[in-house]
Design an enzyme around this catalytic site. Structure first.
Site, PDB file in Angstrom:
ATOM      1  N   ASP A  64       0.894  -1.158   0.000  1.00 60.66           N
ATOM      2  CA  ASP A  64       0.000   0.000   0.000  1.00 60.66           C
ATOM      3  C   ASP A  64       0.929   1.203   0.000  1.00 60.66           C
ATOM      4  O   ASP A  64       1.649   1.424   0.987  1.00 60.66           O
ATOM      5  CB  ASP A  64      -0.891  -0.027   1.247  1.00 60.66           C
ATOM      6  N   ASN A  91       3.291   2.147 -10.521  1.00 56.03           N
ATOM      7  CA  ASN A  91       2.059   2.224 -11.324  1.00 56.03           C
ATOM      8  C   ASN A  91       0.836   2.650 -10.517  1.00 56.03           C
ATOM      9  O   ASN A  91      -0.103   3.216 -11.070  1.00 56.03           O
ATOM     10  CB  ASN A  91       1.824   0.841 -11.960  1.00 56.03           C
ATOM     11  N   TYR A 169      -5.286  15.736  -9.747  1.00 56.38           N
ATOM     12  CA  TYR A 169      -4.649  14.634 -10.475  1.00 56.38           C
ATOM     13  C   TYR A 169      -3.558  15.170 -11.400  1.00 56.38           C
ATOM     14  O   TYR A 169      -2.418  14.693 -11.398  1.00 56.38           O
ATOM     15  CB  TYR A 169      -5.700  13.865 -11.278  1.00 56.38           C
ATOM     16  N   LYS A 173       0.614  14.551 -11.268  1.00 57.39           N
ATOM     17  CA  LYS A 173       1.416  13.920 -12.325  1.00 57.39           C
ATOM     18  C   LYS A 173       2.518  14.868 -12.819  1.00 57.39           C
ATOM     19  O   LYS A 173       3.599  14.415 -13.192  1.00 57.39           O
ATOM     20  CB  LYS A 173       0.515  13.452 -13.478  1.00 57.39           C
ATOM     21  N   THR A 204      -9.558   1.367 -18.557  1.00 50.00           N
ATOM     22  CA  THR A 204      -9.482   0.749 -17.231  1.00 50.00           C
ATOM     23  C   THR A 204     -10.564   1.394 -16.381  1.00 50.00           C
ATOM     24  O   THR A 204     -11.295   2.266 -16.856  1.00 50.00           O
ATOM     25  CB  THR A 204      -8.120   1.043 -16.584  1.00 50.00           C
TER      26      THR A 204
END
Ligand SMILES: NC(=O)c1ccc[n+]([C@@H]2O[C@H](COP(=O)([O-])OP(=O)(O)OC[C@H]3O[C@@H](n4cnc5c(N)ncnc54)[C@H](OP(=O)(O)O)[C@@H]3O)[C@@H](O)[C@H]2O)c1
Length: 246
Positions: A64, A91, A169, A173, A204
Protein backbone atom coordinates in the site's frame (compact mmCIF):
# COMPACT_ATOMS: atom_id res chain seq x y z
CA UNK A 1 13.39 -18.23 -4.02
CA UNK A 2 15.73 -19.71 -6.59
CA UNK A 3 16.30 -17.75 -9.79
CA UNK A 4 19.02 -18.34 -12.30
CA UNK A 5 21.52 -15.53 -12.71
CA UNK A 6 20.00 -14.01 -15.87
CA UNK A 7 16.42 -14.12 -14.58
CA UNK A 8 15.18 -10.59 -14.03
CA UNK A 9 12.87 -9.50 -11.23
CA UNK A 10 10.21 -6.78 -11.40
CA UNK A 11 7.94 -5.21 -8.80
CA UNK A 12 4.76 -3.57 -10.13
CA UNK A 13 2.63 -1.52 -7.72
CA UNK A 14 -1.14 -1.41 -8.18
CA UNK A 15 -0.92 -4.57 -10.28
CA UNK A 16 -4.12 -6.29 -9.20
CA UNK A 17 -6.00 -4.73 -12.12
CA UNK A 18 -5.84 -2.31 -15.02
CA UNK A 19 -2.57 -1.23 -16.62
CA UNK A 20 -0.50 -2.59 -13.72
CA UNK A 21 -1.87 -6.12 -14.06
CA UNK A 22 -1.31 -6.08 -17.83
CA UNK A 23 2.21 -4.69 -17.36
CA UNK A 24 2.97 -7.57 -14.99
CA UNK A 25 1.60 -10.01 -17.57
CA UNK A 26 3.66 -8.58 -20.44
CA UNK A 27 6.85 -8.47 -18.36
CA UNK A 28 6.14 -12.06 -17.31
CA UNK A 29 5.69 -13.09 -20.96
CA UNK A 30 9.24 -11.86 -21.52
CA UNK A 31 10.46 -14.37 -18.92
CA UNK A 32 10.79 -11.81 -16.13
CA UNK A 33 9.72 -12.87 -12.63
CA UNK A 34 7.02 -10.47 -11.48
CA UNK A 35 6.01 -9.50 -7.98
CA UNK A 36 2.43 -8.36 -8.31
CA UNK A 37 1.84 -5.52 -5.88
CA UNK A 38 -1.56 -4.81 -4.38
CA UNK A 39 -2.64 -3.04 -1.23
CA UNK A 40 -4.76 -6.02 -0.31
CA UNK A 41 -3.17 -9.44 0.29
CA UNK A 42 -6.05 -11.40 -1.22
CA UNK A 43 -6.00 -9.24 -4.37
CA UNK A 44 -2.23 -9.66 -4.72
CA UNK A 45 -2.48 -13.45 -4.39
CA UNK A 46 -5.40 -13.72 -6.80
CA UNK A 47 -3.70 -11.61 -9.47
CA UNK A 48 -0.46 -13.61 -9.18
CA UNK A 49 -2.43 -16.86 -9.37
CA UNK A 50 -4.12 -15.71 -12.60
CA UNK A 51 -0.73 -14.94 -14.15
CA UNK A 52 0.76 -18.25 -13.01
CA UNK A 53 -2.09 -20.03 -14.84
CA UNK A 54 -0.73 -18.34 -17.99
CA UNK A 55 2.70 -19.79 -17.26
CA UNK A 56 4.16 -16.61 -15.75
CA UNK A 57 6.45 -16.71 -12.72
CA UNK A 58 4.34 -14.36 -10.61
CA UNK A 59 4.03 -13.87 -6.86
CA UNK A 60 1.86 -11.53 -4.83
CA UNK A 61 3.35 -8.82 -2.62
CA UNK A 62 1.41 -6.47 -0.37
CA UNK A 63 2.28 -2.82 -1.06
CA UNK A 64 0.00 0.00 0.00
CA UNK A 65 1.94 3.03 -1.18
CA UNK A 66 0.24 5.09 1.54
CA UNK A 67 1.47 2.75 4.27
CA UNK A 68 5.19 3.11 5.00
CA UNK A 69 5.27 -0.13 7.00
CA UNK A 70 3.89 -2.16 4.09
CA UNK A 71 6.50 -0.68 1.72
CA UNK A 72 9.31 -1.47 4.16
CA UNK A 73 8.02 -5.02 4.61
CA UNK A 74 7.81 -5.54 0.83
CA UNK A 75 11.37 -4.31 0.27
CA UNK A 76 12.63 -6.53 3.12
CA UNK A 77 10.79 -9.49 1.58
CA UNK A 78 12.43 -8.88 -1.81
CA UNK A 79 15.85 -8.53 -0.19
CA UNK A 80 15.38 -11.76 1.76
CA UNK A 81 14.03 -13.79 -1.16
CA UNK A 82 15.94 -12.37 -4.14
CA UNK A 83 18.63 -10.00 -2.72
CA UNK A 84 18.17 -7.48 -5.55
CA UNK A 85 15.60 -5.91 -7.85
CA UNK A 86 15.92 -5.14 -11.58
CA UNK A 87 12.69 -3.26 -12.35
CA UNK A 88 10.35 -1.10 -10.29
CA UNK A 89 7.12 0.05 -11.93
CA UNK A 90 5.51 2.80 -9.86
CA UNK A 91 2.06 2.22 -11.32
CA UNK A 92 -0.34 2.68 -8.39
CA UNK A 93 -2.40 5.82 -8.81
CA UNK A 94 -5.71 7.48 -8.04
CA UNK A 95 -7.90 10.12 -9.62
CA UNK A 96 -10.08 11.56 -6.86
CA UNK A 97 -11.10 14.97 -8.25
CA UNK A 98 -14.72 15.95 -8.32
CA UNK A 99 -14.83 16.50 -12.06
CA UNK A 100 -17.73 18.94 -11.79
CA UNK A 101 -15.49 21.33 -9.83
CA UNK A 102 -13.11 23.97 -11.14
CA UNK A 103 -9.39 23.84 -10.23
CA UNK A 104 -9.86 26.40 -7.43
CA UNK A 105 -12.78 24.43 -5.99
CA UNK A 106 -11.24 21.00 -5.42
CA UNK A 107 -11.09 20.35 -1.69
CA UNK A 108 -7.76 20.35 0.08
CA UNK A 109 -8.61 16.83 1.20
CA UNK A 110 -8.71 15.71 -2.43
CA UNK A 111 -5.41 17.48 -3.12
CA UNK A 112 -3.75 15.86 -0.10
CA UNK A 113 -5.07 12.34 -0.75
CA UNK A 114 -4.13 12.55 -4.42
CA UNK A 115 -0.58 13.67 -3.62
CA UNK A 116 -0.27 11.06 -0.84
CA UNK A 117 -0.76 8.25 -3.36
CA UNK A 118 0.43 9.62 -6.69
CA UNK A 119 3.53 11.49 -5.47
CA UNK A 120 4.53 10.75 -1.88
CA UNK A 121 3.64 7.04 -2.19
CA UNK A 122 5.69 6.83 -5.37
CA UNK A 123 8.66 8.55 -3.72
CA UNK A 124 8.42 6.33 -0.61
CA UNK A 125 8.32 3.18 -2.74
CA UNK A 126 11.27 4.36 -4.82
CA UNK A 127 13.31 5.17 -1.72
CA UNK A 128 12.64 1.74 -0.22
CA UNK A 129 13.60 -0.21 -3.35
CA UNK A 130 16.49 1.95 -4.55
CA UNK A 131 19.18 0.07 -2.57
CA UNK A 132 18.00 -3.20 -4.17
CA UNK A 133 17.85 -1.64 -7.66
CA UNK A 134 21.44 -0.43 -7.20
CA UNK A 135 22.50 -4.07 -6.84
CA UNK A 136 21.11 -4.91 -10.31
CA UNK A 137 23.34 -4.68 -13.41
CA UNK A 138 20.92 -2.04 -14.75
CA UNK A 139 18.04 -1.10 -12.49
CA UNK A 140 15.03 0.43 -14.23
CA UNK A 141 12.35 2.62 -12.65
CA UNK A 142 9.18 3.50 -14.53
CA UNK A 143 6.97 6.21 -13.04
CA UNK A 144 3.39 6.17 -14.32
CA UNK A 145 2.70 9.75 -15.24
CA UNK A 146 0.08 11.03 -17.68
CA UNK A 147 -0.14 13.43 -20.58
CA UNK A 148 -2.43 15.27 -18.11
CA UNK A 149 0.75 16.09 -16.16
CA UNK A 150 2.15 18.11 -19.09
CA UNK A 151 2.31 21.75 -17.96
CA UNK A 152 3.21 22.77 -21.51
CA UNK A 153 0.02 21.22 -22.93
CA UNK A 154 -2.11 22.66 -20.11
CA UNK A 155 -0.76 26.14 -20.85
CA UNK A 156 -1.27 25.82 -24.61
CA UNK A 157 -4.75 26.56 -26.00
CA UNK A 158 -5.68 23.96 -28.59
CA UNK A 159 -3.44 21.23 -27.11
CA UNK A 160 -5.01 17.76 -26.85
CA UNK A 161 -5.66 18.17 -23.11
CA UNK A 162 -6.16 21.94 -22.78
CA UNK A 163 -9.73 21.60 -21.47
CA UNK A 164 -9.04 18.61 -19.16
CA UNK A 165 -8.42 20.51 -15.93
CA UNK A 166 -8.68 17.65 -13.43
CA UNK A 167 -6.54 19.79 -11.17
CA UNK A 168 -5.33 17.65 -8.27
CA UNK A 169 -4.65 14.63 -10.48
CA UNK A 170 -2.96 16.70 -13.19
CA UNK A 171 -0.68 18.57 -10.80
CA UNK A 172 0.24 15.34 -9.00
CA UNK A 173 1.42 13.92 -12.33
CA UNK A 174 3.34 17.14 -13.12
CA UNK A 175 5.06 16.56 -9.77
CA UNK A 176 5.78 12.93 -10.70
CA UNK A 177 7.46 14.25 -13.86
CA UNK A 178 9.48 16.75 -11.85
CA UNK A 179 10.58 14.05 -9.38
CA UNK A 180 11.58 11.81 -12.30
CA UNK A 181 13.93 14.51 -13.60
CA UNK A 182 15.46 15.05 -10.14
CA UNK A 183 16.08 11.32 -9.65
CA UNK A 184 17.40 10.90 -13.21
CA UNK A 185 20.06 13.50 -12.42
CA UNK A 186 21.07 11.54 -9.33
CA UNK A 187 21.31 8.31 -11.35
CA UNK A 188 22.97 9.75 -14.48
CA UNK A 189 26.41 8.27 -13.79
CA UNK A 190 25.05 4.84 -12.83
CA UNK A 191 23.73 1.97 -14.98
CA UNK A 192 20.24 2.78 -13.69
CA UNK A 193 17.50 4.62 -15.54
CA UNK A 194 14.29 6.30 -14.43
CA UNK A 195 11.64 7.54 -16.84
CA UNK A 196 8.07 8.82 -16.82
CA UNK A 197 5.46 6.97 -18.89
CA UNK A 198 2.18 8.17 -20.36
CA UNK A 199 0.30 4.93 -21.04
CA UNK A 200 -2.33 6.54 -23.29
CA UNK A 201 -6.02 6.97 -22.54
CA UNK A 202 -6.74 3.40 -21.56
CA UNK A 203 -9.95 1.43 -20.94
CA UNK A 204 -9.48 0.75 -17.23
CA UNK A 205 -11.55 1.63 -14.20
CA UNK A 206 -9.74 4.99 -14.10
CA UNK A 207 -9.75 5.60 -17.86
CA UNK A 208 -13.43 4.78 -18.24
CA UNK A 209 -15.35 3.39 -21.17
CA UNK A 210 -14.74 6.39 -23.43
CA UNK A 211 -11.01 5.66 -23.45
CA UNK A 212 -9.42 5.04 -26.81
CA UNK A 213 -6.78 2.41 -26.00
CA UNK A 214 -7.09 -1.24 -25.06
CA UNK A 215 -5.32 -2.32 -21.88
CA UNK A 216 -2.94 -4.54 -23.87
CA UNK A 217 -1.61 -1.40 -25.65
CA UNK A 218 -1.79 0.71 -22.48
CA UNK A 219 0.90 -1.44 -20.85
CA UNK A 220 3.33 -1.14 -23.76
CA UNK A 221 5.04 2.12 -22.75
CA UNK A 222 5.71 0.83 -19.21
CA UNK A 223 7.08 -2.46 -20.54
CA UNK A 224 9.29 -0.72 -23.10
CA UNK A 225 10.78 1.63 -20.48
CA UNK A 226 11.23 -1.24 -18.01
CA UNK A 227 13.31 -3.14 -20.53
CA UNK A 228 15.35 -0.38 -22.25
CA UNK A 229 18.97 -1.22 -22.86
CA UNK A 230 22.03 0.67 -21.61
CA UNK A 231 21.69 3.25 -24.43
CA UNK A 232 18.04 3.99 -23.58
CA UNK A 233 16.70 7.24 -22.15
CA UNK A 234 17.08 8.46 -18.58
CA UNK A 235 14.85 11.25 -17.29
CA UNK A 236 12.50 11.21 -20.30
CA UNK A 237 8.71 11.55 -20.56
CA UNK A 238 7.46 9.11 -23.18
CA UNK A 239 4.39 7.59 -24.79
CA UNK A 240 4.87 4.66 -27.17
CA UNK A 241 8.39 5.80 -28.03
CA UNK A 242 7.40 9.47 -28.55
CA UNK A 243 8.72 12.21 -26.28
CA UNK A 244 6.04 14.36 -24.63
CA UNK A 245 6.57 17.97 -23.57
CA UNK A 246 6.98 18.57 -19.84
N1 LIG B 1 -6.23 4.69 -17.61
C1 LIG B 1 -5.72 5.77 -18.17
O1 LIG B 1 -6.26 6.26 -19.19
C2 LIG B 1 -4.45 6.41 -17.63
C3 LIG B 1 -3.93 7.50 -18.34
C4 LIG B 1 -2.75 8.09 -17.89
C5 LIG B 1 -2.13 7.60 -16.76
N2 LIG B 1 -2.67 6.55 -16.07
C6 LIG B 1 -1.96 6.09 -14.86
O2 LIG B 1 -1.67 4.70 -14.99
C7 LIG B 1 -1.65 4.08 -13.68
C8 LIG B 1 -2.59 2.88 -13.67
O3 LIG B 1 -3.90 3.35 -13.95
P1 LIG B 1 -5.14 2.42 -14.32
O4 LIG B 1 -5.87 3.10 -15.41
O5 LIG B 1 -4.71 1.01 -14.48
O6 LIG B 1 -6.03 2.61 -12.99
P2 LIG B 1 -6.94 1.59 -12.15
O7 LIG B 1 -7.53 0.56 -13.04
O8 LIG B 1 -7.83 2.47 -11.34
O9 LIG B 1 -5.86 0.86 -11.22
C9 LIG B 1 -5.15 1.60 -10.26
C10 LIG B 1 -4.34 0.64 -9.43
O10 LIG B 1 -3.66 1.41 -8.42
C11 LIG B 1 -3.92 0.79 -7.18
N3 LIG B 1 -3.81 1.70 -6.04
C12 LIG B 1 -4.51 2.83 -5.78
N4 LIG B 1 -4.13 3.33 -4.60
C13 LIG B 1 -3.15 2.52 -4.12
C14 LIG B 1 -2.35 2.51 -2.96
N5 LIG B 1 -2.48 3.43 -2.00
N6 LIG B 1 -1.42 1.53 -2.80
C15 LIG B 1 -1.28 0.57 -3.75
N7 LIG B 1 -2.03 0.50 -4.85
C16 LIG B 1 -2.94 1.48 -5.04
C17 LIG B 1 -5.33 0.21 -7.32
O11 LIG B 1 -5.58 -0.73 -6.28
P3 LIG B 1 -7.11 -1.07 -5.77
O12 LIG B 1 -7.68 -2.05 -6.74
O13 LIG B 1 -6.88 -1.65 -4.41
O14 LIG B 1 -7.85 0.22 -5.76
C18 LIG B 1 -5.19 -0.40 -8.70
O15 LIG B 1 -4.49 -1.62 -8.63
C19 LIG B 1 -2.06 5.19 -12.70
O16 LIG B 1 -0.91 5.74 -12.11
C20 LIG B 1 -2.75 6.22 -13.58
O17 LIG B 1 -2.71 7.50 -13.03
C21 LIG B 1 -3.82 5.94 -16.49
Amino acid sequence: MAMNEQQQLAVVTGANKGIGFETARQLGQKGITVLVGARDDAKARLAAEKLRKDGIDAHGVVIDVNDAASITRAAAQVERDYSLLDILINNAGVMLDDQKKKPSEQSLEVWRKTFDTNLFGLIATTQAFLPLLRKSDGGRIVNLSSILGSIHFHATPGSPIYDNKVAAYNVSKSAVNAFTVQLAYELKDTPMKVNAAHPGWVKTEMGGEGATMEISDGAKTSVALATVGPDGPNGAFLHMGETLPW
